[in-house]
Design a protein around this motif. Structure first.
Motif, PDB file in Angstrom:
ATOM      1  N   PHE A 170       0.811  -1.220   0.000  1.00 41.78           N
ATOM      2  CA  PHE A 170       0.000   0.000   0.000  1.00 41.78           C
ATOM      3  C   PHE A 170       0.842   1.267   0.000  1.00 41.78           C
ATOM      4  O   PHE A 170       0.300   2.373   0.056  1.00 41.78           O
ATOM      5  CB  PHE A 170      -0.949  -0.017   1.204  1.00 41.78           C
ATOM      6  CG  PHE A 170      -1.844  -1.229   1.221  1.00 41.78           C
ATOM      7  CD1 PHE A 170      -2.781  -1.425   0.216  1.00 41.78           C
ATOM      8  CD2 PHE A 170      -1.714  -2.190   2.211  1.00 41.78           C
ATOM      9  CE1 PHE A 170      -3.588  -2.560   0.213  1.00 41.78           C
ATOM     10  CE2 PHE A 170      -2.513  -3.319   2.218  1.00 41.78           C
ATOM     11  CZ  PHE A 170      -3.457  -3.495   1.211  1.00 41.78           C
ATOM     12  N   PHE A 171       2.165   1.098  -0.060  1.00 43.55           N
ATOM     13  CA  PHE A 171       3.074   2.242  -0.038  1.00 43.55           C
ATOM     14  C   PHE A 171       3.927   2.262  -1.300  1.00 43.55           C
ATOM     15  O   PHE A 171       4.374   1.207  -1.765  1.00 43.55           O
ATOM     16  CB  PHE A 171       3.986   2.156   1.190  1.00 43.55           C
ATOM     17  CG  PHE A 171       3.246   2.096   2.498  1.00 43.55           C
ATOM     18  CD1 PHE A 171       2.862   3.256   3.152  1.00 43.55           C
ATOM     19  CD2 PHE A 171       2.935   0.873   3.074  1.00 43.55           C
ATOM     20  CE1 PHE A 171       2.180   3.200   4.357  1.00 43.55           C
ATOM     21  CE2 PHE A 171       2.262   0.800   4.282  1.00 43.55           C
ATOM     22  CZ  PHE A 171       1.874   1.968   4.916  1.00 43.55           C
ATOM     23  N   PHE A 172       4.167   3.449  -1.833  1.00 46.38           N
ATOM     24  CA  PHE A 172       5.014   3.586  -3.013  1.00 46.38           C
ATOM     25  C   PHE A 172       6.406   3.033  -2.709  1.00 46.38           C
ATOM     26  O   PHE A 172       7.028   3.385  -1.712  1.00 46.38           O
ATOM     27  CB  PHE A 172       5.106   5.065  -3.413  1.00 46.38           C
ATOM     28  CG  PHE A 172       6.084   5.334  -4.506  1.00 46.38           C
ATOM     29  CD1 PHE A 172       5.862   4.881  -5.795  1.00 46.38           C
ATOM     30  CD2 PHE A 172       7.254   6.036  -4.239  1.00 46.38           C
ATOM     31  CE1 PHE A 172       6.786   5.121  -6.811  1.00 46.38           C
ATOM     32  CE2 PHE A 172       8.178   6.288  -5.242  1.00 46.38           C
ATOM     33  CZ  PHE A 172       7.940   5.822  -6.529  1.00 46.38           C
ATOM     34  N   ALA A 227      -3.056   4.335   4.587  1.00 43.58           N
ATOM     35  CA  ALA A 227      -2.393   4.302   3.279  1.00 43.58           C
ATOM     36  C   ALA A 227      -3.093   3.287   2.387  1.00 43.58           C
ATOM     37  O   ALA A 227      -3.438   2.186   2.835  1.00 43.58           O
ATOM     38  CB  ALA A 227      -0.921   3.934   3.442  1.00 43.58           C
ATOM     39  N   TYR A 228      -3.274   3.651   1.112  1.00 41.79           N
ATOM     40  CA  TYR A 228      -4.011   2.795   0.187  1.00 41.79           C
ATOM     41  C   TYR A 228      -3.649   3.141  -1.249  1.00 41.79           C
ATOM     42  O   TYR A 228      -2.969   4.150  -1.515  1.00 41.79           O
ATOM     43  CB  TYR A 228      -5.518   2.955   0.402  1.00 41.79           C
ATOM     44  CG  TYR A 228      -6.044   4.370   0.183  1.00 41.79           C
ATOM     45  CD1 TYR A 228      -6.583   4.769  -1.040  1.00 41.79           C
ATOM     46  CD2 TYR A 228      -5.999   5.308   1.221  1.00 41.79           C
ATOM     47  CE1 TYR A 228      -7.059   6.062  -1.227  1.00 41.79           C
ATOM     48  CE2 TYR A 228      -6.465   6.599   1.037  1.00 41.79           C
ATOM     49  CZ  TYR A 228      -6.998   6.975  -0.196  1.00 41.79           C
ATOM     50  OH  TYR A 228      -7.466   8.262  -0.387  1.00 41.79           O
ATOM     51  N   VAL A 229      -4.115   2.319  -2.169  1.00 43.88           N
ATOM     52  CA  VAL A 229      -3.962   2.579  -3.602  1.00 43.88           C
ATOM     53  C   VAL A 229      -5.298   3.076  -4.140  1.00 43.88           C
ATOM     54  O   VAL A 229      -6.346   2.476  -3.889  1.00 43.88           O
ATOM     55  CB  VAL A 229      -3.503   1.309  -4.354  1.00 43.88           C
ATOM     56  CG1 VAL A 229      -3.394   1.586  -5.846  1.00 43.88           C
ATOM     57  CG2 VAL A 229      -2.161   0.825  -3.805  1.00 43.88           C
ATOM     58  N   THR A 261      -0.643   4.252 -11.480  1.00 46.12           N
ATOM     59  CA  THR A 261      -0.929   3.841 -10.109  1.00 46.12           C
ATOM     60  C   THR A 261      -0.712   5.034  -9.196  1.00 46.12           C
ATOM     61  O   THR A 261       0.285   5.745  -9.329  1.00 46.12           O
ATOM     62  CB  THR A 261       0.008   2.697  -9.657  1.00 46.12           C
ATOM     63  OG1 THR A 261      -0.067   1.618 -10.585  1.00 46.12           O
ATOM     64  CG2 THR A 261      -0.385   2.191  -8.271  1.00 46.12           C
ATOM     65  N   TYR A 280      -0.529   6.107  -5.180  1.00 42.82           N
ATOM     66  CA  TYR A 280      -0.442   5.730  -3.772  1.00 42.82           C
ATOM     67  C   TYR A 280      -0.830   6.941  -2.917  1.00 42.82           C
ATOM     68  O   TYR A 280      -0.387   8.063  -3.182  1.00 42.82           O
ATOM     69  CB  TYR A 280       0.973   5.294  -3.425  1.00 42.82           C
ATOM     70  CG  TYR A 280       1.404   4.040  -4.149  1.00 42.82           C
ATOM     71  CD1 TYR A 280       1.204   2.783  -3.589  1.00 42.82           C
ATOM     72  CD2 TYR A 280       1.996   4.115  -5.415  1.00 42.82           C
ATOM     73  CE1 TYR A 280       1.592   1.624  -4.256  1.00 42.82           C
ATOM     74  CE2 TYR A 280       2.381   2.961  -6.096  1.00 42.82           C
ATOM     75  CZ  TYR A 280       2.176   1.726  -5.501  1.00 42.82           C
ATOM     76  OH  TYR A 280       2.551   0.578  -6.174  1.00 42.82           O
TER      77      TYR A 280
END
Length: 276
Positions: free
Chosen positions: A32-34, A76-78, A193, A195
């Protein structure tokens, strides 16, 4: 003796593999993190819980939770947006009560019954629905919003009390909603994408007889991968008693949070995300 030792090691590995409340995000739900890089330790409260938010049979986002103030520090999410029809009730995090409980978020009534837990025991570990009853001028404000997900399970997973804070009512239905629905839509054009890390700065006021902190600021940050060689980033911050949102660079938000967190340098994303 050797066999007993091997069985103990095996049992430990199985336990670590099923935990939802974990010791760090990097080894548990880094997706969920870059570039699998969570924010640095500057935001960590004195009594933290790292939650890989699990619903059904899948992980959907990550939350750093402040056990003492009973609010999330960040989620944190996408980003995968759609509309959000809300039907299911709010849920809680069983493993904040004890690591021997289910790793998936559950409805309060189900957990109290099946876990043989009292409401007081649950409330000692986290915010409960009663804390958010009869709010005046405040809403249950999502950090990770339902509308930033594109299937029913991921939407439902956002409705956990470990993902909300007491948010100014006008801000939640006004400038913050506009940021979540319109600004994000515009900013993510061309992104492959995106993040997102959304957080809350603790304030001096509380609801529910001092049980749940009312944040002084709500903030959001995003790092977007356009392609393998190009990225863009942006951020916003809002005072949690006004209907207004300030658009910032990622570096601008990190500098502002550094000030709000008493000079501890804040980093929200891997260094490959542009700060300006």
């Amino acid at each position: 003796m050797l066999l007993l030792l091997l069985l103990q090691v095996s049992a430990t590995c199985l336990w670590l593999g099923r935990s939802e409340v974990v010791t760090s995000f990097q080894g548990s739900c880094p997706q969920f993190f870059f570039r699998q890089t969570p924010p640095n330790q500057a935001l960590e409260p004195q009594n933290p819980a790292w939650i890989c938010q699990h619903y059904g049979n899948q992980y959907y986002f990550a939350t750093l939770y402040d056990r003492t103030r009973r609010i999330p520090v960040y989620s944190a999410y996408v980003y995968n947006p759609t509309s959000c029809p809300r039907t299911d009730p709010w849920m809680i995090e069983p493993q904040l009560v004890g690591l021997n409980y289910n790793k998936s978020m559950e409805k309060t009534r189900t957990f109290l019954k099946e876990g043989n837990v009292t409401l007081k025991q649950l409330g000692d570990s986290q915010a409960i629905l009663k804390d958010y009853k009869s709010l005046k001028g405040l809403h249950r404000g999502h950090l990770n919003p339902c509308g930033h997900h594109n299937d029913s399970s991921s939407m439902n997973a956002t409705f956990t009390l470990t993902n909300i804070v007491p948010q100014d009512e006008n801000l939640n239905i006004g400038a913050w909603k506009n940021y979540e629905q319109q600004t994000m839509k515009n900013k993510t054009q061309g992104c492959k994408t995106t993040y997102v890390v959304v957080g809350a700065v603790p304030g001096n006021n509380y609801i529910s007889n001092g049980r749940v902190n009312k944040p002084s600021y709500i903030w959001s940050s995003a790092c977007c991968e356009v392609d393998n060689n190009h990225r863009k980033a942006w951020a916003v911050i809002a005072e949690n008693d006004k209907n207004g949102v300030t658009l910032l660079t990622l570096g601008g938000l990190e500098n502002r949070l550094t000030q709000l967190y008493r000079g501890n340098p804040v980093s929200l994303f891997d260094s490959a995300c542009p700060r300006q």
